[in-house]
Design a protein around this motif. Sequence first.
Motif, PDB file in Angstrom:
ATOM      1  N   PRO A  77       0.902  -1.046   0.084  1.00 37.00           N
ATOM      2  CA  PRO A  77       0.007  -0.042  -0.154  1.00 37.00           C
ATOM      3  C   PRO A  77       0.960   1.231   0.114  1.00 37.00           C
ATOM      4  O   PRO A  77       2.024   1.054   0.501  1.00 37.00           O
ATOM      5  N   GLY A  78       0.356   2.258  -0.549  1.00 35.59           N
ATOM      6  CA  GLY A  78       0.808   3.684  -0.444  1.00 35.59           C
ATOM      7  C   GLY A  78       0.490   4.311   0.694  1.00 35.59           C
ATOM      8  O   GLY A  78      -0.865   4.062   1.099  1.00 35.59           O
ATOM      9  N   ARG A  79       1.036   5.166   1.296  1.00 34.44           N
ATOM     10  CA  ARG A  79       0.606   5.770   2.549  1.00 34.44           C
ATOM     11  C   ARG A  79       0.421   7.326   2.463  1.00 34.44           C
ATOM     12  O   ARG A  79       1.370   8.005   1.493  1.00 34.44           O
ATOM     13  N   ILE A  80      -0.408   8.020   3.057  1.00 38.23           N
ATOM     14  CA  ILE A  80      -0.521   9.519   2.912  1.00 38.23           C
ATOM     15  C   ILE A  80       0.921   9.958   3.310  1.00 38.23           C
ATOM     16  O   ILE A  80       1.571   9.669   4.284  1.00 38.23           O
ATOM     17  N   GLY A  81       1.350  10.869   2.330  1.00 39.95           N
ATOM     18  CA  GLY A  81       2.801  11.648   2.545  1.00 39.95           C
ATOM     19  C   GLY A  81       3.807  10.991   1.660  1.00 39.95           C
ATOM     20  O   GLY A  81       4.890  11.532   1.430  1.00 39.95           O
ATOM     21  N   ASP A  82       3.594   9.632   1.115  1.00 39.56           N
ATOM     22  CA  ASP A  82       4.364   9.012   0.402  1.00 39.56           C
ATOM     23  C   ASP A  82       4.797   9.674  -0.863  1.00 39.56           C
ATOM     24  O   ASP A  82       3.815  10.163  -1.495  1.00 39.56           O
ATOM     25  N   ARG A  83       6.205   9.685  -1.380  1.00 41.93           N
ATOM     26  CA  ARG A  83       6.348  10.398  -2.781  1.00 41.93           C
ATOM     27  C   ARG A  83       6.476   9.217  -3.621  1.00 41.93           C
ATOM     28  O   ARG A  83       7.382   8.381  -3.377  1.00 41.93           O
ATOM     29  N   LEU A  84       5.706   9.035  -4.463  1.00 41.95           N
ATOM     30  CA  LEU A  84       5.675   7.770  -5.472  1.00 41.95           C
ATOM     31  C   LEU A  84       6.243   8.110  -6.427  1.00 41.95           C
ATOM     32  O   LEU A  84       6.184   9.345  -7.109  1.00 41.95           O
ATOM     33  N   THR A  85       6.977   7.237  -7.306  1.00 39.96           N
ATOM     34  CA  THR A  85       7.670   7.248  -8.580  1.00 39.96           C
ATOM     35  C   THR A  85       7.336   6.324  -9.770  1.00 39.96           C
ATOM     36  O   THR A  85       7.332   5.258  -9.099  1.00 39.96           O
ATOM     37  N   ALA A  86       6.848   6.523 -10.720  1.00 39.53           N
ATOM     38  CA  ALA A  86       6.276   5.548 -11.764  1.00 39.53           C
ATOM     39  C   ALA A  86       7.334   5.823 -12.967  1.00 39.53           C
ATOM     40  O   ALA A  86       7.326   6.850 -13.622  1.00 39.53           O
TER      41      ALA A  86
ATOM     42  N   GLN B 264       9.348   6.505  -1.833  1.00 40.15           N
ATOM     43  CA  GLN B 264      10.772   7.389  -1.639  1.00 40.15           C
ATOM     44  C   GLN B 264      11.774   6.390  -0.866  1.00 40.15           C
ATOM     45  O   GLN B 264      12.845   6.715  -0.781  1.00 40.15           O
ATOM     46  N   ASP B 265      11.278   5.135  -0.342  1.00 41.76           N
ATOM     47  CA  ASP B 265      12.369   4.287   0.249  1.00 41.76           C
ATOM     48  C   ASP B 265      12.685   3.164  -0.758  1.00 41.76           C
ATOM     49  O   ASP B 265      13.340   2.556  -0.474  1.00 41.76           O
ATOM     50  N   GLY B 266      12.172   3.410  -1.973  1.00 42.72           N
ATOM     51  CA  GLY B 266      12.553   2.454  -3.099  1.00 42.72           C
ATOM     52  C   GLY B 266      11.789   1.220  -2.894  1.00 42.72           C
ATOM     53  O   GLY B 266      12.116   0.072  -3.620  1.00 42.72           O
ATOM     54  N   GLN B 267      10.730   0.975  -2.068  1.00 40.85           N
ATOM     55  CA  GLN B 267       9.830  -0.101  -2.025  1.00 40.85           C
ATOM     56  C   GLN B 267       8.967  -0.087  -3.356  1.00 40.85           C
ATOM     57  O   GLN B 267       8.574   0.861  -3.912  1.00 40.85           O
ATOM     58  N   HIS B 268       8.753  -1.540  -3.691  1.00 41.91           N
ATOM     59  CA  HIS B 268       8.033  -1.489  -4.862  1.00 41.91           C
ATOM     60  C   HIS B 268       6.515  -2.104  -4.743  1.00 41.91           C
ATOM     61  O   HIS B 268       6.233  -2.838  -4.062  1.00 41.91           O
TER      62      HIS B 268
END
Length: 148
Positions: free
Chosen positions: A95-104, A125-129
Amino acid sequence: MKPLSAMTPQEIAEASARSLWEGDTATQELGMRLEAVGPGTATISMTITAAMSNGHGTCHGGYLFTLADSAFAFACNSRNQHAVAQHCSITYLLPGRIGDRLTAQAVEVSRQGRSGIYDVRITNQDGQHLAEFRGHCRTIKGTHIPEG
């Protein structure tokens, strides 16, 4: 702007992205940022806001899909040919969490005739897939950069 015939593939990808971005209000309104584009590739990022959360307190899957779909769109439109989605699927891993910076990050897997296949990996932002998306596109009439 240089004539199309004098542009490198990278310059064509960047000009095509500028053209596509101008009309892409969905991507802009969600606060997405086009980080990079190249021939057959694109990277887009977005921060998850509270308005994007679901009943579990995590990012609604539709926003993850939209982020991946936007990266896919910029990658498959990077060669100065209008392209639209024909089929897309996504697998959610974390899951993505509020505040996460996601990269596609979208990468071209195959481009044959009018059809293309692109894979998009979403990470935080932590490199988690977080998710893996596959998009199939089809080119249609029209270009992003005038031929003249």
